[in-house]
Design a protein around this motif. Sequence first.
Motif, PDB file in Angstrom:
ATOM      1  N   CYS A 506       0.851  -1.185   0.000  1.00 43.83           N
ATOM      2  CA  CYS A 506       0.000   0.000   0.000  1.00 43.83           C
ATOM      3  C   CYS A 506       0.894   1.245   0.000  1.00 43.83           C
ATOM      4  N   THR A 508       0.392   4.006   1.519  1.00 47.84           N
ATOM      5  CA  THR A 508       0.449   4.728   2.792  1.00 47.84           C
ATOM      6  C   THR A 508       0.575   3.807   4.011  1.00 47.84           C
ATOM      7  N   CYS A 509       0.469   2.481   3.811  1.00 42.84           N
ATOM      8  CA  CYS A 509       0.623   1.560   4.938  1.00 42.84           C
ATOM      9  C   CYS A 509       1.742   0.573   4.618  1.00 42.84           C
ATOM     10  N   ASP A 510       2.409   0.108   5.671  1.00 40.65           N
ATOM     11  CA  ASP A 510       3.515  -0.819   5.457  1.00 40.65           C
ATOM     12  C   ASP A 510       3.011  -2.265   5.437  1.00 40.65           C
ATOM     13  N   CYS A 524      -5.868  -2.614   0.195  1.00 44.39           N
ATOM     14  CA  CYS A 524      -5.171  -2.571   1.478  1.00 44.39           C
ATOM     15  C   CYS A 524      -6.198  -2.827   2.579  1.00 44.39           C
ATOM     16  N   TYR A 526      -5.854  -2.260   5.649  1.00 40.94           N
ATOM     17  CA  TYR A 526      -5.755  -1.317   6.765  1.00 40.94           C
ATOM     18  C   TYR A 526      -6.392   0.016   6.461  1.00 40.94           C
ATOM     19  N   CYS A 527      -6.322   0.471   5.188  1.00 36.76           N
ATOM     20  CA  CYS A 527      -6.913   1.776   4.880  1.00 36.76           C
ATOM     21  C   CYS A 527      -7.915   1.674   3.754  1.00 36.76           C
ATOM     22  N   THR A 703       2.411   8.411  16.862  1.00 42.68           N
ATOM     23  CA  THR A 703       2.378   8.401  15.397  1.00 42.68           C
ATOM     24  C   THR A 703       2.867   9.733  14.848  1.00 42.68           C
ATOM     25  N   ARG A 744       3.836   1.450   9.530  1.00 43.39           N
ATOM     26  CA  ARG A 744       3.201   2.665   9.048  1.00 43.39           C
ATOM     27  C   ARG A 744       1.772   2.343   8.640  1.00 43.39           C
ATOM     28  N   ILE A 745       0.808   3.139   9.071  1.00 43.55           N
ATOM     29  CA  ILE A 745      -0.584   2.982   8.654  1.00 43.55           C
ATOM     30  C   ILE A 745      -1.109   4.350   8.244  1.00 43.55           C
ATOM     31  N   ARG A 746      -1.788   4.397   7.116  1.00 46.53           N
ATOM     32  CA  ARG A 746      -2.365   5.652   6.597  1.00 46.53           C
ATOM     33  C   ARG A 746      -1.355   6.788   6.596  1.00 46.53           C
TER      34      ARG A 746
END
Length: 786
Positions: A506, A508-510, A524, A526-527, A703, A744-746
């Motif tokens: 993603c 923006t997310c790891d 993704c 997560y987001c 964060t 990393r998320i979003r």
Amino acid sequence: MVADIIINTTAKRLQQTFSYIVPDGMAVHVGSRVQVPFGRRQEEGIVVAVSERNAGEYAYELKPISTVLSAQAGFQEEMIETASWISRYYLCNLADALRLFMIEKKGLEVRLYVTVGTKAPASAEDADVAAYVQAKGQVEKAALSRKFGARRVDDLLAAGVLQVEKGWKNKISDKTEKWLSFVRDDAEGLLANRRRQAALLAELKQAGSAPVSAFIGKGYSADVIRRLCGTGLAAISERNVRTRQLLPTLEQSRPLTLTDEQARAVQAVRGDTTGRTYVLHGVTGSGKTEVYMQLAEDVLRQGKQVIVLVPEIALTGQIVRQFVRRFGNDVVVMHSQLSKGERKNNWLRMLRGESHICIGARSAVFTAAQHLGLVIVDEAHDSSYKQEESPRYHAVAVAQKRAAYYCCPVILGSATPSVSDYYAALQGEYTLLELKERIHGRPLPTVTIADMRDELARGNYRVVSDAMVSLLEETLAAGQQAIILLNRRGFATFVMCRKCGYVVKCDTCDVPMVYHKQSDHLQCHYCEASKPIPTVCPACGSKYIKFFGTGTEKVEEQLGELFPSSRVVRLDQDTASRKYSGEQILERFRRHEYDILLGTQMVAKGHDFANVSAVGILSADSLLNLPAYWAGERTFQLLTQAAGRAGRGDAPGRVVMQTYAPEHYVIQCAQKQDYHAFYEQEIEFRRALQYPPFHRIIKIILTDEEEQPLWRRGNDLAASLQSWTRWEHSPVEVIGPFADIIKRIRGKYRLVILIKGKSLDDIKDYMRREPQCWASGVVIDVDPSF
Ligand code: ADP
Ligand code: ZN
Ligand code: ZN
């Protein structure tokens, strides 16, 4: 008089109360919303205490309250007490904690209503006023004063010709709405060339019935709806907004004769006035619901109220249905599909004591009860009881707090109690009640383990082991149904370049993105961001992009190939996201319109399908390898719950569990469905490594979009906490900062600091005073669930 007030702002550190003078004649009580001078501004506040103290007793000068915004009879003392506990224990703002109890920010307004009094009017003019009031039944005092003059009304009240009482302005609505229902199935030929009507009929058939407004909202014209009704395939009826239930009208049920085990459990709790917590440990299918219902009935007989908490996912399920069948209109169900008006009506009905049982997910623990007599938490081990946003409360802890105030029992029901709850029960802090037998002496299912390493060695590269294929073949041949669990949605779990090893992540997310075949894109989890599948590798330009890993979509495809004549339905977040559709899938499976129900953990929980004799668990160890102390507990719970869906009817249940770690104690205990063996091992592991219940944990998550400043902040905060422990000679441990499991998320990097200790009260006091804990980009999670 002096009132203690909390200022309703989002500034996190405003925990303390401020004292204000209550001007003479101003009606202010605990729970009132008021406006007060604060600094140079006027702010909103909530009254948390009123005392007879004199302003002169204070060392500084008190200011008076400016106005009452609403008398807010909705807040009782107990709620304020519980909210202050939440703010202390979970380190959150008191106003935020109080807001958990509010149905809407504005709260309820109390008005004065006038009715006819006991004395006769003295003049013809007075008789006119009395006749007016008589005709209306009751009139708001302000309105009556506008019509006849305030002076006159007050005189009549003083003379007893009229009388006044307090009432809520917000009334229960008697509004009705139009519903469209599916009527008959033989549409053959009737809708030829009428595409819109045919489309509407298809949707309606899925839904059964739904408000007409919902179809208008989807773009069907009133004309199309009317014409479809004209064919007799659908019909419109009026339903009361207030009484609309999620469930269709059901036949009423009567209490069953309890088994000895059930009777002992009911007997143990009955009449408890100590506010104790009971762990009701009952194997799957042991009849816990009947125990809940008979206890609830007792409480109702005393005129008290019951809160029943169920996991989010069970809200449309069996247990709600059973309570509605037993207690009818005395039940309100709080679920996410209620309109704002319905939500408020339900809430008011509990507050006024018009209904006695409130069933709902986590947030129903804040139900405005008048006389709480019992709290039931079904599947009490379920992780959905922990709120994952601030205030990060645990519904069981809140329930215990409220129950302590009302001196009423809390029942924590589960086939797999949390290790901490079970420990507390064995220590005597809670009381343990056990149901060891299934109803009618039905055996627990037999569980076979399929070692997936052997399958590979034998050349079976499918997701489904040979043992599971045979089990499904036999089940389907016998006309029975099966449930298959795989806790990963999508088709392939990651996409990789075979040439250079590049994995599509993603932006923006790891995390790797998951391939969804139905929508043919990468997603993704997560987001929820999505992107198309690259045709060439973004790193090396090669064309060897391949899919790896297995999700529910792929299993659905393989089952279709293996059992072409069977009907397979998939239940996961993707298929259940449409309104009501998860519930419909389960209902149609219940009616045996499908043979195999395949899905994520949504298929594992709480369901009672009599015709299901087989359960397949595709990846029993998927959670087991997570680097978290709860991985074993969660795995055991999920496996036991899933296995427990099999053999609840006449046919004995059989389960196949696929694993790469057949010798692991969690898998072994799950195979034998032996909770006690699991508990014995797990509790020793917890003791040795000082995890809950032996130590408590606070997790601090920091964060930031930039990695460097984030580490600096993390190190500073950890250093501050460390220096406090050294200074205080505190045995509390501060661990970290370290990068979170998902870095990393979003678009935000994540660091974690863990605090561990037997008692964390002192360090909480310190954290409350430490500004770094309240900076933006800091989350404090007390008793984190992961
Ligand atoms: P659990 O929640 O413990 O998994 P349930 O409450 O779903 O179990 O009960 C399993 C089944 O047994 C249900 O169909 C229920 O109606 C039935 N049942 C429960 N108690 C009795 C009883 N005392 N006599 C007969 N049937 C019962
Ligand atoms: Zn490549
Ligand atoms: Zn993402």
